[in-house]
Design a protein around this motif. Structure first.
Motif, mmCIF file in Angstrom:
data_model
loop_
_atom_site.group_PDB
_atom_site.id
_atom_site.type_symbol
_atom_site.label_atom_id
_atom_site.label_comp_id
_atom_site.label_asym_id
_atom_site.label_seq_id
_atom_site.Cartn_x
_atom_site.Cartn_y
_atom_site.Cartn_z
ATOM 1 N N GLU A 21 0.831 -1.206 0.000
ATOM 2 C CA GLU A 21 0.000 0.000 0.000
ATOM 3 C C GLU A 21 0.869 1.261 0.000
ATOM 4 O O GLU A 21 0.611 2.198 -0.748
ATOM 5 N N ARG A 24 2.489 1.559 -3.435
ATOM 6 C CA ARG A 24 1.500 1.967 -4.429
ATOM 7 C C ARG A 24 1.206 3.461 -4.312
ATOM 8 O O ARG A 24 1.145 4.184 -5.301
ATOM 9 N N LYS A 25 1.076 3.972 -3.082
ATOM 10 C CA LYS A 25 0.829 5.409 -2.874
ATOM 11 C C LYS A 25 1.998 6.248 -3.382
ATOM 12 O O LYS A 25 1.791 7.289 -3.996
ATOM 13 N N TRP A 27 4.139 5.434 -5.738
ATOM 14 C CA TRP A 27 4.129 5.334 -7.194
ATOM 15 C C TRP A 27 3.048 6.237 -7.793
ATOM 16 O O TRP A 27 3.304 6.996 -8.737
ATOM 17 N N LEU A 65 1.797 -4.822 -6.318
ATOM 18 C CA LEU A 65 1.023 -3.649 -5.895
ATOM 19 C C LEU A 65 -0.485 -3.856 -5.956
ATOM 20 O O LEU A 65 -1.243 -2.991 -5.517
ATOM 21 N N TYR A 68 -5.154 -1.303 -9.255
ATOM 22 C CA TYR A 68 -5.384 0.092 -8.899
ATOM 23 C C TYR A 68 -5.679 0.921 -10.143
ATOM 24 O O TYR A 68 -5.435 0.480 -11.270
#
Length: 146
Positions: A21, A24-25, A27, A65, A68
């Motif tokens: 998480e 991913r944030k 990125w 990831l 999303y």
């Protein structure tokens, strides 16, 4: 056994949902920054109605990831279209990749998290890739639209 135990601990940590998480944030924040920067470089041409800029979201699924939504851009000049499409945040040799695609070919932009910069993925190794500046982007866009 200590070497194996340490290795397995690192593997478990790397696969944790919290780490995924957070990654991913990071990125998506880098990707948002890139999209905003490119859009700002195109503002004058867009104001003069020389280029149409359309932002949309695409779905990306990556093993590390998860699934999303990521922003992408479509640039239209007359009948020619260029798409800036995120490929993923887990890339060998980089921390993210966006492809600029047109009928003339594809140009690769890579995100290097350690230096918090985007580069044009052209050359032998990431340390030698040119930074993605307005000039580099403009030159590549001209090639894509030629």
């Amino acid at each position: 056994m200590n070497g194996l135990t340490e290795f397995l601990r690192k593997q478990k940590e790397a696969a944790s949902p919290e780490r995924a998480e957070r990654r991913r944030k990071e990125w998506l924040a880098a990707l948002d920054q890139l999209i905003q920067q490119i859009h700002s470089w195109l503002t004058d041409a867009e104001d003069e109605k020389l280029i149409k800029v359309r932002k949309s979201n695409i779905t990306i699924s990556e093993e590390t990831l998860g699934t999303y939504q990521a922003p992408s851009l479509t640039l239209t000049v007359g009948t020619k279209t260029v798409t800036l499409k995120p490929i993923g945040g887990v890339i060998i040799g980089a921390d993210g990749r966006v492809d600029m695609q047109s009928a003339k070919g594809t140009y690769m932009f890579l995100y290097l998290a350690d230096s918090k910069k985007w580069v044009h993925g052209f050359g032998e190794r990431p340390s030698g890739f040119p930074e993605l500046t307005e000039k580099v982007f403009t030159d590549l866009l001209k090639r894509a639209l030629a």
